[in-house]
Write a protein that holds these residues in place. Sequence first.
Motif, PDB file in Angstrom:
ATOM      1  N   PRO A 130       0.909  -1.234  -0.082  1.00 55.91           N
ATOM      2  CA  PRO A 130      -0.038  -0.097  -0.095  1.00 55.91           C
ATOM      3  C   PRO A 130       0.855   1.505  -0.119  1.00 55.91           C
ATOM      4  O   PRO A 130       0.267   2.226  -0.196  1.00 55.91           O
ATOM      5  N   HIS A 131       2.076   1.077   0.360  1.00 53.97           N
ATOM      6  CA  HIS A 131       2.830   2.095   0.273  1.00 53.97           C
ATOM      7  C   HIS A 131       3.471   2.830  -1.045  1.00 53.97           C
ATOM      8  O   HIS A 131       3.946   2.175  -1.726  1.00 53.97           O
ATOM      9  N   ASP A 132       3.605   4.084  -1.344  1.00 55.12           N
ATOM     10  CA  ASP A 132       3.863   4.793  -2.454  1.00 55.12           C
ATOM     11  C   ASP A 132       5.293   4.934  -2.275  1.00 55.12           C
ATOM     12  O   ASP A 132       5.880   5.250  -1.395  1.00 55.12           O
ATOM     13  N   GLY A 192       7.222  14.801 -13.972  1.00 54.16           N
ATOM     14  CA  GLY A 192       6.242  14.026 -13.299  1.00 54.16           C
ATOM     15  C   GLY A 192       6.717  13.247 -12.198  1.00 54.16           C
ATOM     16  O   GLY A 192       6.095  12.476 -11.682  1.00 54.16           O
ATOM     17  N   LEU A 193       8.051  13.558 -11.638  1.00 52.97           N
ATOM     18  CA  LEU A 193       8.575  12.551 -10.464  1.00 52.97           C
ATOM     19  C   LEU A 193       7.552  12.884  -9.461  1.00 52.97           C
ATOM     20  O   LEU A 193       7.131  14.113  -9.073  1.00 52.97           O
ATOM     21  N   GLY A 194       7.187  11.758  -8.661  1.00 54.03           N
ATOM     22  CA  GLY A 194       6.527  11.987  -7.508  1.00 54.03           C
ATOM     23  C   GLY A 194       6.150  10.620  -6.953  1.00 54.03           C
ATOM     24  O   GLY A 194       6.320   9.544  -7.583  1.00 54.03           O
ATOM     25  N   PRO A 195       5.297  10.519  -5.740  1.00 49.73           N
ATOM     26  CA  PRO A 195       5.002   9.220  -5.246  1.00 49.73           C
ATOM     27  C   PRO A 195       3.870   8.575  -5.983  1.00 49.73           C
ATOM     28  O   PRO A 195       2.956   9.281  -6.377  1.00 49.73           O
ATOM     29  N   ALA A 196       4.227   7.328  -6.199  1.00 46.84           N
ATOM     30  CA  ALA A 196       3.245   6.477  -6.754  1.00 46.84           C
ATOM     31  C   ALA A 196       3.117   4.962  -6.540  1.00 46.84           C
ATOM     32  O   ALA A 196       4.152   4.472  -5.769  1.00 46.84           O
ATOM     33  N   ASP A 197       2.420   4.353  -7.200  1.00 50.00           N
ATOM     34  CA  ASP A 197       2.472   2.643  -7.175  1.00 50.00           C
ATOM     35  C   ASP A 197       3.856   2.203  -7.470  1.00 50.00           C
ATOM     36  O   ASP A 197       4.443   2.868  -8.568  1.00 50.00           O
TER      37      ASP A 197
END
Length: 301
Positions: free
Chosen positions: A193-195, A222-227
């Motif tokens: 569940p953790h991005d 687009g760098l960022g938290p995700a799956d």
Amino acid sequence: MKMHAGQLTVSPTTVRELVDEQFPEWRGLPVEPVVAEGTVHAIFRVGARYAARFPLEPKDIGSVRRSLQSEVDAARELVGRTRFATPEPVALGEPGAGYPLPWSVQTWLPGIPATVEDPGGSVAFAHDLAEFVLGVRAIDTRGRTFGGGGRGGDLRSHDSWMRTCLRNSEPFLDVPPLRRLWDIMRDLPRATPHDVMCHGDLIPGNVLVSGGRLTGVIDVGGLGPADPALDLVGAWHLLEDGPRQAFRTALGCGDLEWERGRAWAFEQAMGLVWYYAESNPVMSELGRRTLARITADTSWT
């Protein structure tokens, strides 16, 4: 041929005028358009060190300015976090000279895009790519989570877009098996569940290579938290079978994470074939190649 409805035209004359008016210290630098397969910006070299990027799709000024500032923040966060070169933000420009939107300037990265020099058969490149992904994942999310836009969250949230893609792909692809494949992929659960931090768009046009090795990565806004599975799209966009497995081994991907990575690559590829069939054949062909790689081995289903 324009790629988007209402797409803006950006001429060298316009760029010259904008640069001279807003950054007079660069008046002596040549301005040259860059021939590329990108779909979001028109890009111009400004001298040897800089690249000016102009959004192509008309939007309101405020949202474009916020988006460009977000790209600046992302680029700054990534600089120096891996041994591979990434662009550094330099300046933000304002509308003018007939161009209606804000625009940005960043450092120019020398190198050959993977659309020109295909590294797909290189195991060494696969290891480089895995190293880059691990380096990006190591950046602290600082409590941030996926923002909800684009790829990187819930696969099922893309159902409407995929229905559009499948319908519009009927003149170009054998759609029924692709529809069945999406019906399976959309229900794949998250492995965790953790991005984690992701580049978000590891396609050939955003990867610079030399001699079968990775030298730099561009389009980092687009760098960022995700799956965590999101950056696995590079396995199918960029790699043949053997290097793809080397990439997986280097990342230590379990079956579920790997399958979700394949699903994100499928979702992206399905939007390329039909949308760019006439306006950007390189991107359309990328979609076809990625889909061929994805569908060549469906034993995981």
